[in-house]
Each structure stands twice: as structure tokens, then as C-alpha cells.
Design a protein around this motif. Structure first.
Motif: not given
Length: 331
Positions: A24, A55, A87, A90
Motif C-alpha cells: 500500500p 492520487n 484510491d 477510498r
């Protein structure tokens, strides 16, 4: 110490490998950001995360979540709209779950602001909305921490087109970016720090370049035996110094002396000094002096060009690395 510089394609490849390995990277980046923030502010001071749609904005939002979970007071501002990558979405959800307050405009001037508007993929001038947010950020008195690269700065050329964040500090990830080191980069980036995110060394291909960063204390490398003399520590020849241009040759020679060369001789195209008043141990002469080979004549006959012949000796002795050259970035 040389810090490697890689291309955008290589960094994207590393990101792909990390994804395939279940590593991650955004989470690791968020942890590095949160740790950096806590070194810069006092608990209770307001923090603002400016997040773009990609991102890089996800990094800012996930760092905001980390900081809120640690008890910090954090707002998030999305001046360019909702996150556009999985991403980043989230990270946005985690920030809200952690208690980060989403604002439509900054409520107060923060003690520290995270710049997560644009990352290393930006190759165009920011639009009007982005420039408005960047101008606001540049106007605050608090600490401005850019993530990976100041928004608006080309990470590869160092060029600013339109507008860019003037960061107090930049935390860049994985590897150094050439744009932080050249052109407008040093003025926009502030203090640059690298977070490698613990990528396995075997993943990296050969570097495309390197940033030389000396150790904080290099004196241990200059320690010398008592039974030694200046001829024991190598020699450097510096050729240059046309009329009015002596300074570059002097700076290069002084740098060589200070980093450990035993003998340093300057061959000046137009001799202007008999001695360097700051470093009288430097040996000054005209350009042919460092090498009594035919190269001397080529220098004198064509001072505006660089001879392809390499000196076989300098300072009166054979150099241990006579085939290594350095040049200053001056035409």
C-alpha cells in the motif's frame, strides 16, 4: 551519497509492482506525511489538506485521516472537485470516517497546509480554479508542505507554466525528481526531503541520473595520516578562466581543495591573479601549465572550444583518474 533519479515511466512501473505485490504505497506515503507534519506543528494547531482529484489528492486526504486519528484538528478542501480515482475515493472516505471536516472554503488560516492538488503527472498549466487555490495557499503565513512536488511545477523540467505553489518544504516519494533540483524547482520546493517508502532495492532498474548529496559531516573522509604530504591525496587540474571569467575556475578549484584533493592547479586562459587570497595553496598558471602535452596548443589556439584530448598528467604527476571529467553548467 548519490540519490538516484528515475524517469516517470520507471516510477509508474514501481507503482505497478507495488500494486501487484499488495504493497500500500498511498498508506505508506500518508504515514510519512503525518510524521513530517507532527515535526512541524504543535498539537491543536489547525491543519488544512488541499486535495486534487488524483492520487496526489488521495495522499493528502489519507494523511489527513492519519492526523485526525492522532488527535489533530484537520480540515480538507477539494477546490477542483470530487476525487476521480479509486484510491483517492477510498482515501476520501477514510478521511471523513476519521473525523476530517470537509470545507467548501478555508475557515481560517492554517498553521500548516498540505499541498496535494497536483502530482508528478501534471504536464500542463493549471486552470483558473487551480490557480485561485494556489494563490490562496501562497498567501498564508503558515507552513506549506508540498506532497511529491509543488503543484504547478513540472516534476521533470522544473518549469512553472502559469502558477505554482511556493512551498516551505516538499516531501517527495520513491526517488528524487529532476524538476525539484533545477530551473524554477529549488525556488518553489523549499526544503526537499525524500521518503523512499521502503521499496525493495531489487525492483529498481539502473538509475537515469543521480543527485549528489554530501553527508552532513564528511570530515571523517578527510582524516589523514601524520606521515603524509599533499602529493599523497591526488591532484586536480582546472582549465578555464577567460577574460572576466576567472571566478568559475576559482570556485571549482576551491571546491576540489575543500573536498580533499592534495594538489590543485588552475590553468587560466587569461591569467588575472598571481595568488588566490582565500586559498593561497592553489597553484595558478596559464592554461597550458596543467598538461605539457599538445593539448595545451589546442586550448591556446581555440579557447572557445573544448579539446577532445585528455591530459595525461596534472600537478606534475600522473593522475589516478585522468579520464574523469567534470564540467560546470556554464556555456
Amino acid at each position: 551519497m548519490n540519490r538516484p533519479i528515475h524517469t516517470l515511466a520507471t516510477l509508474r512501473h514501481i507503482e505497478t509492482l507495488a500494486g501487484q505485490a499488495g504493497m500500500p504505497l498511498m498508506d505508506r506515503a500518508a504515514g510519512a506525511i503525518a510524521d513530517r507534519v507532527e515535526q512541524r506543528i504543535v498539537r491543536g494547531e489547525p491543519i488544512l489538506a488541499l486535495a486534487g482529484r488524483g492520487n496526489n489528492g488521495g495522499d493528502a486526504l489519507l494523511a489527513a485521516a492519519r492526523l485526525a486519528a492522532r488527535g489533530h484538528r484537520v480540515d480538507a478542501w477539494l477546490p477542483l472537485g470530487e476525487p476521480a480515482t479509486d484510491d483517492a475515493r477510498r482515501a476520501h472516505a477514510q478521511a471523513l470516517a476519521a473525523g476530517v471536516t470537509l470545507v467548501v472554503a478555508p475557515r481560517t488560516a492554517p498553521a500548516l497546509a498540505l499541498d496535494g492538488l497536483f502530482g508528478i503527472g501534471l504536464r500542463r498549466a493549471p486552470d483558473a480554479a487551480a490557480c485561485a487555490a494556489i494563490d490562496w495557499l501562497n498567501g498564508i503565513s503558515g507552513h506549506r508542505l508540498a506532497l511529491d512536488v509543488p503543484s504547478g511545477l513540472d516534476a521533470w523540467s522544473g518549469q512553472v507554466t502559469g502558477c505554482a505553489v511556493a512551498a516551505t518544504e516538499t516531501l517527495t516519494f520513491l526517488a528524487d525528481k529532476p524538476g525539484l533540483l533545477t530551473h524554477d524547482g529549488p525556488d518553489q520546493a523549499g526544503d526537499v526531503h525524500l521518503a523512499t517508502l521502503d521499496i525493495p532495492p531489487a525492483w529498481w532498474p539502473a538509475a537515469d541520473g543521480a543527485c549528489y548529496q554530501p553527508d552532513d559531516d564528511i570530515t571523517h573522509r578527510l582524516a589523514r595520516k601524520q606521515n603524509a604530504h599533499k602529493g599523497s591525496f591526488g591532484c586536480v587540474a582546472v582549465l578555464g578562466g577567460a577574460t572576466g571569467m576567472t571566478g568559475a575556475a576559482l570556485l571549482a578549484a576551491r571546491a576540489a581543495l575543500r573536498t580533499g584533493a592534495g594538489k590543485v592547479r588552475i590553468g587560466l586562459l587569461e591569467p588575472a591573479l598571481a595568488v588566490d587570497p582565500l586559498y593561497p595553496e592553489l597553484m595558478l598558471d596559464d592554461a597550458p601549465a596543467p598538461s605539457p602535452t599538445p593539448m595545451s596548443r589546442s586550448w591556446r589556439s581555440a579557447p572557445g572550444s573544448v579539446s577532445r584530448r585528455r591530459p595525461r598528467n596534472c600537478c606534475g604527476t600522473r593522475c589516478s583518474a585522468a579520464d574523469r571529467w567534470c564540467s560546470t553548467p556554464t556555456p
